[in-house]
Design a protein around this motif. Structure first.
Motif, PDB file in Angstrom:
ATOM      1  N   LEU A  39       0.755  -1.166   0.063  1.00 16.02           N
ATOM      2  CA  LEU A  39       0.112  -0.124   0.205  1.00 16.02           C
ATOM      3  C   LEU A  39       0.831   1.230  -0.151  1.00 16.02           C
ATOM      4  O   LEU A  39       0.144   2.255  -0.684  1.00 16.02           O
ATOM      5  CB  LEU A  39      -0.993  -0.038   1.351  1.00 16.02           C
ATOM      6  N   CYS A  40       1.955   1.067   0.720  1.00 14.88           N
ATOM      7  CA  CYS A  40       2.739   2.367   0.626  1.00 14.88           C
ATOM      8  C   CYS A  40       4.503   2.004   0.116  1.00 14.88           C
ATOM      9  O   CYS A  40       4.741   3.260   0.272  1.00 14.88           O
ATOM     10  CB  CYS A  40       2.660   3.020   2.214  1.00 14.88           C
ATOM     11  N   VAL A 133      -4.422   4.016   9.054  1.00 13.10           N
ATOM     12  CA  VAL A 133      -3.493   3.664   7.549  1.00 13.10           C
ATOM     13  C   VAL A 133      -1.933   3.364   8.020  1.00 13.10           C
ATOM     14  O   VAL A 133      -1.338   2.494   7.451  1.00 13.10           O
ATOM     15  CB  VAL A 133      -3.758   4.447   6.672  1.00 13.10           C
ATOM     16  N   ARG A 134      -1.522   3.987   9.117  1.00 10.18           N
ATOM     17  CA  ARG A 134      -0.168   3.854   9.519  1.00 10.18           C
ATOM     18  C   ARG A 134       0.241   2.886  10.360  1.00 10.18           C
ATOM     19  O   ARG A 134       1.552   2.458  10.759  1.00 10.18           O
ATOM     20  CB  ARG A 134       0.386   5.303  10.168  1.00 10.18           C
ATOM     21  N   ALA A 138       3.783   0.817  11.363  1.00 13.46           N
ATOM     22  CA  ALA A 138       4.344   0.590  12.344  1.00 13.46           C
ATOM     23  C   ALA A 138       4.646  -1.160  13.091  1.00 13.46           C
ATOM     24  O   ALA A 138       5.577  -1.482  13.772  1.00 13.46           O
ATOM     25  CB  ALA A 138       3.625   1.027  13.585  1.00 13.46           C
ATOM     26  N   THR A 139       3.734  -1.910  12.411  1.00 10.56           N
ATOM     27  CA  THR A 139       3.785  -3.195  12.784  1.00 10.56           C
ATOM     28  C   THR A 139       4.451  -4.318  11.817  1.00 10.56           C
ATOM     29  O   THR A 139       4.607  -5.395  11.881  1.00 10.56           O
ATOM     30  CB  THR A 139       2.462  -3.951  13.038  1.00 10.56           C
ATOM     31  N   LEU A 140       4.733  -3.628  10.753  1.00 16.17           N
ATOM     32  CA  LEU A 140       5.450  -4.261   9.537  1.00 16.17           C
ATOM     33  C   LEU A 140       6.610  -5.037  10.156  1.00 16.17           C
ATOM     34  O   LEU A 140       6.965  -6.260   9.986  1.00 16.17           O
ATOM     35  CB  LEU A 140       6.049  -3.481   8.444  1.00 16.17           C
ATOM     36  N   SER A 141       7.583  -4.437  10.870  1.00 18.79           N
ATOM     37  CA  SER A 141       8.706  -5.032  11.402  1.00 18.79           C
ATOM     38  C   SER A 141       8.370  -6.339  12.473  1.00 18.79           C
ATOM     39  O   SER A 141       9.143  -7.317  12.459  1.00 18.79           O
ATOM     40  CB  SER A 141       9.668  -4.157  12.070  1.00 18.79           C
TER      41      SER A 141
END
Length: 156
Positions: A39-40, A133-134, A138-141
């Motif tokens: 998405l980003c 949306v953010r 923050a949780t990707l890692s």
């Protein structure tokens, strides 16, 4: 609370500008996992090495927004030297703060001695929940680290 928000903003910017544990580890013995947010465009690469159920070393890489990269830096500084059991509790506590997991008060303490789960610098990211949306940034890692640990434990 503008002062607290300013402090949190500074912590995030510090981790973004001066990331902790940036780099790579030899694979093997480390395991490499890559997370991507289509998405980003955020990308997080996690290298983790386990020794006797403890995160012996961790390195992170990738590119993306300040939230994703700062979160990866904070995560790496928080989990090094922790057992996989402690990591799972930290992961759930962080995701609870991000409002996507159960409340950490429902979890057993990290040290088994009544100690609360302390997130340290990661608490600077709690304002992210105001911008849904953010949350993925923050949780990707954390998702990527979980993937790496699962691979490490199945290949052990």
């Amino acid at each position: 609370m503008p002062d607290l928000e300013d402090l949190y903003r500074e912590i995030i910017l510090d981790h973004y500008r001066n990331p902790r544990n940036r780099g790579e580890l030899d694979t093997p013995p480390a395991v490499r996992a890559e997370g991507f947010n289509p998405l980003c465009g955020d990308e997080v690469i996690v290298y983790v090495r386990l020794a006797n159920g403890v995160i012996d070393d961790i390195k992170v890489g990738g590119q993306g927004c300040s939230i994703s990269q700062a979160s990866a830096s904070m995560m790496s500084a928080t989990v090094i030297g922790r057992t996989t059991e402690e990591l799972h509790r930290l992961n759930r506590a962080f995701k609870s703060m991000m409002s996507i997991e159960p409340d950490p008060d429902d979890l057993p303490p990290i040290n088994g001695n009544g100690a609360d789960i302390k997130l340290g610098d990661l608490e600077a990211l709690k304002g992210v929940v105001k911008f849904p949306v953010r949350i993925k940034c923050a949780t990707l890692s954390w998702h990527t680290l979980t993937q790496a640990l699962e691979e490490a434990q199945t290949s052990a």
